[in-house]
Design an enzyme around this catalytic site. Structure first.
Site: not given
Length: 184
Positions: A68-70
């Site tokens: 989700g972050c990347s």
């Protein structure tokens, strides 16, 4: 000596309920002076000083290199960094509960894939910064330790002016770059 029983007292029973407000980072809070690190353990950054003047965005993530972050969250800030700058936000900081070597490598990879930007990637190695903002949650099942909730904080002259904190800690919804841009 006479004993008085509870039933003999016949005292009225009263109940009171108190709603407890969430104590997460809120509008008006000052940015804590808890040290975080940039690129190496020897390079301490005090975000209370870095954000003391002007407008900044602080973006918290559960973990560097996580899907989700990347794939969604931080690429949105990289792609929209000029739009934030056009609205007067000079600095965007990404904070992860990881070591500074990991956040450095992650930042380099993301900017290589998504275009160069002036976003700074910072390590909140122990989670102390997130804890000071009450934005730490137990993520031991997935990450092995406590991690930062996913959030975006709008900061002006050292104080939080808007909060975008994910209610389930990890989704990319409220703190999505395009949604933050719409509201500021």
């Amino acid at each position: 000596m006479q004993l008085i029983t509870k039933s003999a007292l016949k005292l009225p029973v009263t109940y009171s309920f108190r709603a407890l407000a969430r104590s997460y980072a809120t509008v008006g809070d000052k940015i804590p002076s808890t040290s975080v690190h940039e690129n190496s353990p020897g390079n301490e950054v005090d975000l209370s000083k870095e954000t003391a003047k002007g407008k900044s965005i602080l973006v918290g993530v559960p973990g560097a290199f996580s899907p989700g972050c990347s794939q969604k969250h931080i690429p949105g800030y990289i792609k929209n960094s000029d739009a934030f700058k056009n609205k007067g936000y000079d600095q965007i900081f990404v904070l992860a509960v990881n070591d500074p070597f990991v956040t450095k490598a992650w930042g380099e990879e993301l900017t290589d894939k998504n275009g160069k930007s002036s976003i700074r990637f910072l390590a909140d190695s122990t989670g102390a910064f997130a804890k000071d903002l009450d934005l730490l949650f137990d993520a031991t099942k997935v990450f092995g330790n406590e991690r930062s909730k996913r959030y975006a904080l709008v900061v002006e002259d050292g104080k939080i002016t808007e909060t975008f904190i994910e209610p389930d800690n990890t989704s990319v919804d409220k703190s999505d770059a395009t949604k933050v841009l719409e509201k500021i």
